[in-house]
Write a protein that holds these residues in place. Structure first.
Motif, PDB file in Angstrom:
ATOM      1  N   ASN A 188      38.032  35.243  46.944  1.00 17.23           N
ATOM      2  CA  ASN A 188      38.879  35.219  45.750  1.00 17.23           C
ATOM      3  C   ASN A 188      38.192  35.894  44.572  1.00 17.23           C
ATOM      4  OD1 ASN A 188      41.216  33.909  46.747  1.00 17.23           O
ATOM      5  ND2 ASN A 188      40.172  31.939  46.676  1.00 17.23           N
ATOM      6  N   ALA A 189      36.871  35.690  44.457  1.00 17.92           N
ATOM      7  CA  ALA A 189      36.135  36.372  43.393  1.00 17.92           C
ATOM      8  C   ALA A 189      36.168  37.886  43.601  1.00 17.92           C
ATOM      9  CB  ALA A 189      34.686  35.866  43.349  1.00 17.92           C
ATOM     10  N   TRP A 190      36.033  38.321  44.859  1.00 20.28           N
ATOM     11  CA  TRP A 190      36.116  39.745  45.171  1.00 20.28           C
ATOM     12  C   TRP A 190      37.492  40.304  44.800  1.00 20.28           C
ATOM     13  CZ3 TRP A 190      33.624  44.065  46.158  1.00 20.28           C
ATOM     14  CH2 TRP A 190      34.273  45.117  46.816  1.00 20.28           C
ATOM     15  N   THR A 223      31.832  43.932  52.811  1.00 24.41           N
ATOM     16  CA  THR A 223      32.009  43.929  51.366  1.00 24.41           C
ATOM     17  C   THR A 223      30.695  44.174  50.650  1.00 24.41           C
ATOM     18  OG1 THR A 223      33.889  42.442  51.609  1.00 24.41           O
ATOM     19  CG2 THR A 223      32.867  42.543  49.436  1.00 24.41           C
ATOM     20  N   LEU A 224      29.595  43.625  51.144  1.00 22.21           N
ATOM     21  CA  LEU A 224      28.293  43.898  50.541  1.00 22.21           C
ATOM     22  C   LEU A 224      27.950  45.380  50.622  1.00 22.21           C
ATOM     23  CD1 LEU A 224      26.208  40.841  51.766  1.00 22.21           C
ATOM     24  CD2 LEU A 224      26.834  41.358  49.398  1.00 22.21           C
ATOM     25  N   LEU A 225      28.263  46.016  51.734  1.00 24.00           N
ATOM     26  CA  LEU A 225      28.010  47.453  51.860  1.00 24.00           C
ATOM     27  C   LEU A 225      28.868  48.238  50.869  1.00 24.00           C
ATOM     28  CD1 LEU A 225      27.766  47.755  55.740  1.00 24.00           C
ATOM     29  CD2 LEU A 225      25.895  47.991  54.088  1.00 24.00           C
ATOM     30  N   GLU A 226      30.115  47.832  50.714  1.00 25.02           N
ATOM     31  CA  GLU A 226      30.982  48.497  49.742  1.00 25.02           C
ATOM     32  C   GLU A 226      30.462  48.295  48.320  1.00 25.02           C
ATOM     33  OE1 GLU A 226      35.662  48.477  48.267  1.00 25.02           O
ATOM     34  OE2 GLU A 226      35.123  47.565  50.180  1.00 25.02           O
ATOM     35  N   ALA A 227      29.988  47.084  48.036  1.00 23.43           N
ATOM     36  CA  ALA A 227      29.492  46.792  46.691  1.00 23.43           C
ATOM     37  C   ALA A 227      28.216  47.564  46.380  1.00 23.43           C
ATOM     38  CB  ALA A 227      29.259  45.292  46.529  1.00 23.43           C
ATOM     39  N   ASP A 261      36.266  45.411  37.275  1.00 25.52           N
ATOM     40  CA  ASP A 261      35.261  45.061  36.271  1.00 25.52           C
ATOM     41  C   ASP A 261      33.885  45.122  36.934  1.00 25.52           C
ATOM     42  OD1 ASP A 261      33.526  43.867  34.466  1.00 25.52           O
ATOM     43  OD2 ASP A 261      34.878  42.222  33.960  1.00 25.52           O
ATOM     44  N   GLU A 262      33.183  46.220  36.757  1.00 21.12           N
ATOM     45  CA  GLU A 262      31.922  46.422  37.451  1.00 21.12           C
ATOM     46  C   GLU A 262      30.859  45.426  37.013  1.00 21.12           C
ATOM     47  OE1 GLU A 262      28.973  50.134  37.621  1.00 21.12           O
ATOM     48  OE2 GLU A 262      30.896  50.502  38.635  1.00 21.12           O
ATOM     49  N   ALA A 263      30.906  44.993  35.762  1.00 25.00           N
ATOM     50  CA  ALA A 263      29.930  44.014  35.280  1.00 25.00           C
ATOM     51  C   ALA A 263      30.087  42.694  36.036  1.00 25.00           C
ATOM     52  CB  ALA A 263      30.092  43.800  33.776  1.00 25.00           C
ATOM     53  N   PHE A 264      31.321  42.294  36.307  1.00 23.75           N
ATOM     54  CA  PHE A 264      31.580  41.074  37.067  1.00 23.75           C
ATOM     55  C   PHE A 264      31.087  41.220  38.504  1.00 23.75           C
ATOM     56  CE2 PHE A 264      34.807  38.579  39.602  1.00 23.75           C
ATOM     57  CZ  PHE A 264      34.286  37.327  39.292  1.00 23.75           C
ATOM     58  N   LEU A 265      31.302  42.381  39.092  1.00 23.28           N
ATOM     59  CA  LEU A 265      30.806  42.633  40.448  1.00 23.28           C
ATOM     60  C   LEU A 265      29.289  42.537  40.496  1.00 23.28           C
ATOM     61  CD1 LEU A 265      31.214  43.579  43.408  1.00 23.28           C
ATOM     62  CD2 LEU A 265      31.134  45.934  42.541  1.00 23.28           C
ATOM     63  N   ARG A 266      28.617  43.150  39.534  1.00 24.68           N
ATOM     64  CA  ARG A 266      27.164  43.215  39.546  1.00 24.68           C
ATOM     65  C   ARG A 266      26.520  41.860  39.238  1.00 24.68           C
ATOM     66  NH1 ARG A 266      23.755  47.542  39.122  1.00 24.68           N
ATOM     67  NH2 ARG A 266      25.517  48.897  38.594  1.00 24.68           N
ATOM     68  N   ALA A 267      27.071  41.142  38.277  1.00 25.76           N
ATOM     69  CA  ALA A 267      26.417  39.924  37.802  1.00 25.76           C
ATOM     70  C   ALA A 267      26.825  38.680  38.578  1.00 25.76           C
ATOM     71  CB  ALA A 267      26.719  39.720  36.316  1.00 25.76           C
ATOM     72  N   THR A 268      28.022  38.685  39.184  1.00 22.36           N
ATOM     73  CA  THR A 268      28.536  37.464  39.798  1.00 22.36           C
ATOM     74  C   THR A 268      28.834  37.633  41.285  1.00 22.36           C
ATOM     75  OG1 THR A 268      29.507  36.780  37.676  1.00 22.36           O
ATOM     76  CG2 THR A 268      30.335  35.705  39.666  1.00 22.36           C
TER      77      THR A 268
END
Length: 353
Positions: free
Chosen positions: A8-10, A78-82, A18-25
């Protein structure tokens, strides 16, 4: 932290970009959740990776539990995509890819479809679709593949055929899965069962007590009939029941941070407005238009930088951040009015006179 909760967060990230949300959370929490699984993986003589016994929610314990296999597969992908998105050189990248390459296929058989796990079958009614997460909501198995589509149909038939413990959540989940198959009539029947059998006249839902996730899931199921975005494609009116000849949606948000408005009259899409909030790649499956498609700018706003039509009918549109476009039949100049469509009078909880 539950991997399912992190899905759900993804999705929150994918709908805002929101790249900041992806990176920090999202990325650091998902990294921890996935890496927890890595400690328990075992390798058989053929080099295939397996999970030991884990618990399929509310049903039982089994090795190679489909619930956990699906989440692990989704998590590694998803980790690889991130990491690609964020430009992170993570030391575990090769490990995540190795899991994707060698993880055991989902346990299944030719009659029942997906099993609960390697040594546990679904033999009694079960309200949850935990073993079906591969399809929904994780989309790790793709209904565009005929074999996967047949597997989904077979699994749903067996799951829903075991009655007695099905609850409202069973019908929201199955409605969304039917929507994935493009079967709007079947999805609508499932939502009708939810409303007629499980939702009370005051619009509330309860099992042993009030249950908030089922109404929220039902709202998502309704959205899945009207708009789907997965695997990089925005699908407009993908599973609208034929009885809903006229539909208008306004500013629904799709993955990639696109805002979609659209109008359907007499079962045919009249127009689709797409607004990009983040400049992401834009692929649209417009459904049935009045004729060959045209993509044009909207008056008074930046338009697309270009577009093309794929052989399969997908429209690839170059749409910078803040730009909008209008998709119509090539010969059309429709009225771009957003207003409620005519519908039978209905007052919730009371008989219609």
């Amino acid at each position: 932290m539950s991997s399912w909760a992190l899905h759900n967060a993804w999705l929150a990230y994918r709908h805002t970009m929101d790249e900041a949300f992806l990176r920090a959370t999202v990325f650091p929490l998902l990294r921890k959740a996935v890496n927890y699984y890595l400690h328990f993986l075992t390798e058989d003589d053929n080099g295939v990776l397996h999970l030991p016994a884990t618990y399929s929610p509310e049903y039982g314990t089994t090795a190679d539990c489909n619930y956990d296999l699906a989440l692990l597969h989704w998590g590694c992908a998803t980790l690889l995509e991130a990491t690609a998105r964020l430009g992170i050189a993570d030391p575990l990248t090769d490990r995540w890819q190795d899991v994707l390459d060698r993880l055991t296929p989902p346990p299944q058989d030719a009659e029942e479809g997906l099993l609960i796990g390697r040594d546990l079958r679904l033999t009694s009614s079960h309200r949850h679709y935990s073993h079906l997460l591969w399809f929904y909501p994780l989309h790790q198995l793709d209904v565009a593949d005929p074999a996967d589509q047949a597997l989904l149909r077979r699994t749903m038939k067996h799951w829903l055929g075991l009655t007695g413990e099905l609850q409202g959540y069973s019908f929201t989940g199955s409605a969304s899965m039917h929507a994935l198959l493009g079967d709007g009539d079947a999805a609508l029947r499932q939502l009708g069962e939810l409303l007629d059998t499980y939702v009370t006249p005051n619009t509330m839902y309860a099992e042993t007590g009030p249950v908030v996730e089922t109404p929220l899931s039902g709202a998502q199921s309704l959205h899945d009939l009207l708009l789907q975005s997965r695997r990089g494609v925005i699908r407009v009116f993908p599973a609208v029941p034929p009885a809903w000849a006229d539909v208008i949606v306004h500013d629904l948000v799709a993955e990639g941070a696109f805002r979609i408005s659209a109008c359907r009259r007499g079962g045919i899409t009249q127009w689709i407005r797409v607004r990009s909030e983040a400049g992401e790649p834009c692929l649209v499956a417009p459904g049935r238009l009045t004729g060959p498609p045209d993509v044009r700018p909207l008056a008074g706003s930046p338009g697309p930088a270009g577009w093309s039509r794929h052989p399969d009918g997908l429209l690839e549109i170059t749409l910078p951040s803040g730009a909008e476009c209008l998709i119509t039949g090539a010969e059309d100049n429709p009225e771009l009015t957003v207003e409620p469509v005519a519908a039978p009078t209905f007052r919730w909880g009371l008989p219609v006179a």
